[in-house]
Scaffold this motif. Sequence first.
Motif, short mmCIF file in Angstrom:
data_model
loop_
_atom_site.label_atom_id
_atom_site.label_comp_id
_atom_site.label_asym_id
_atom_site.label_seq_id
_atom_site.Cartn_x
_atom_site.Cartn_y
_atom_site.Cartn_z
N GLU A 9 0.83 -1.17 0.03
CA GLU A 9 -0.08 0.05 0.16
C GLU A 9 0.69 1.23 -0.02
OE1 GLU A 9 -2.57 -0.39 3.30
OE2 GLU A 9 -4.12 -1.90 2.37
N ALA A 10 1.96 1.25 0.62
CA ALA A 10 2.66 2.43 0.80
C ALA A 10 3.53 2.57 -0.69
CB ALA A 10 3.83 2.26 1.94
N VAL A 82 14.99 2.01 11.45
CA VAL A 82 15.01 3.51 11.95
C VAL A 82 15.82 4.44 10.76
CG1 VAL A 82 16.25 5.12 13.52
CG2 VAL A 82 15.03 2.96 14.26
N ASP A 83 16.97 3.66 10.05
CA ASP A 83 17.49 4.43 9.18
C ASP A 83 16.56 4.66 7.76
OD1 ASP A 83 17.46 1.85 8.60
OD2 ASP A 83 19.52 2.14 7.48
N LEU A 84 15.58 4.07 7.58
CA LEU A 84 14.84 4.22 6.40
C LEU A 84 13.35 5.20 6.84
CD1 LEU A 84 14.50 0.90 4.93
CD2 LEU A 84 16.00 2.79 4.18
N ARG A 85 13.22 5.45 8.19
CA ARG A 85 12.35 6.46 8.54
C ARG A 85 12.50 7.84 8.01
NH1 ARG A 85 8.40 4.44 11.28
NH2 ARG A 85 8.63 2.69 12.58
N ASP A 132 14.07 2.15 -1.21
CA ASP A 132 14.10 1.40 -0.27
C ASP A 132 12.95 0.58 0.28
OD1 ASP A 132 16.32 2.70 0.38
OD2 ASP A 132 15.59 4.52 1.62
N LEU A 133 11.52 1.13 0.09
CA LEU A 133 10.75 0.12 0.19
C LEU A 133 10.58 -1.05 -0.68
CD1 LEU A 133 7.70 2.83 0.43
CD2 LEU A 133 8.48 1.39 2.51
N GLU A 134 10.74 -1.02 -1.81
CA GLU A 134 11.00 -2.13 -2.78
C GLU A 134 11.95 -2.98 -2.25
OE1 GLU A 134 10.96 -0.01 -6.43
OE2 GLU A 134 8.78 0.20 -6.64
#
Length: 137
Positions: A9-10, A82-85, A132-134
Amino acid sequence: MDDKKELLEAIEAGRDALSSLKTAQNQLQLARNWGIVDIFGGGFFTNMMKYSKIDSASNAIEDAKQKLFIFQGELKDVSLPVDLRMEIGDFLTFADFFFDGFVTDYIVQSKIAEAKEQVLEAIEYVKRILYDLEGLL
């Protein structure tokens, strides 16, 4: 399974935001092109075309802002390291430009260029988040 659903969804929301940002970028380029013609001797028709493209760009930017807001909400649903937030709140206020009252074509051109740069930065930022999400899939 819920994490994967939230992640998908993101990603979908990010792709929608990216598409809207690219539309805004294209409309700003068209406005810029008509502005250049206007600077070098355009007349009434050129001025009308330039402001028509500015209106289209403004509408596209508003659409992109809405989609970025949705994307930001979807990112909150995803468990990220944390590093991807990354917060995209700064981009929700990007490119707030209004051309009413500007007297010279040069000022309008500089505002178009500024908005175009902000949209390009937002595009690159969303692309990084999507990458990053993928990678988490």
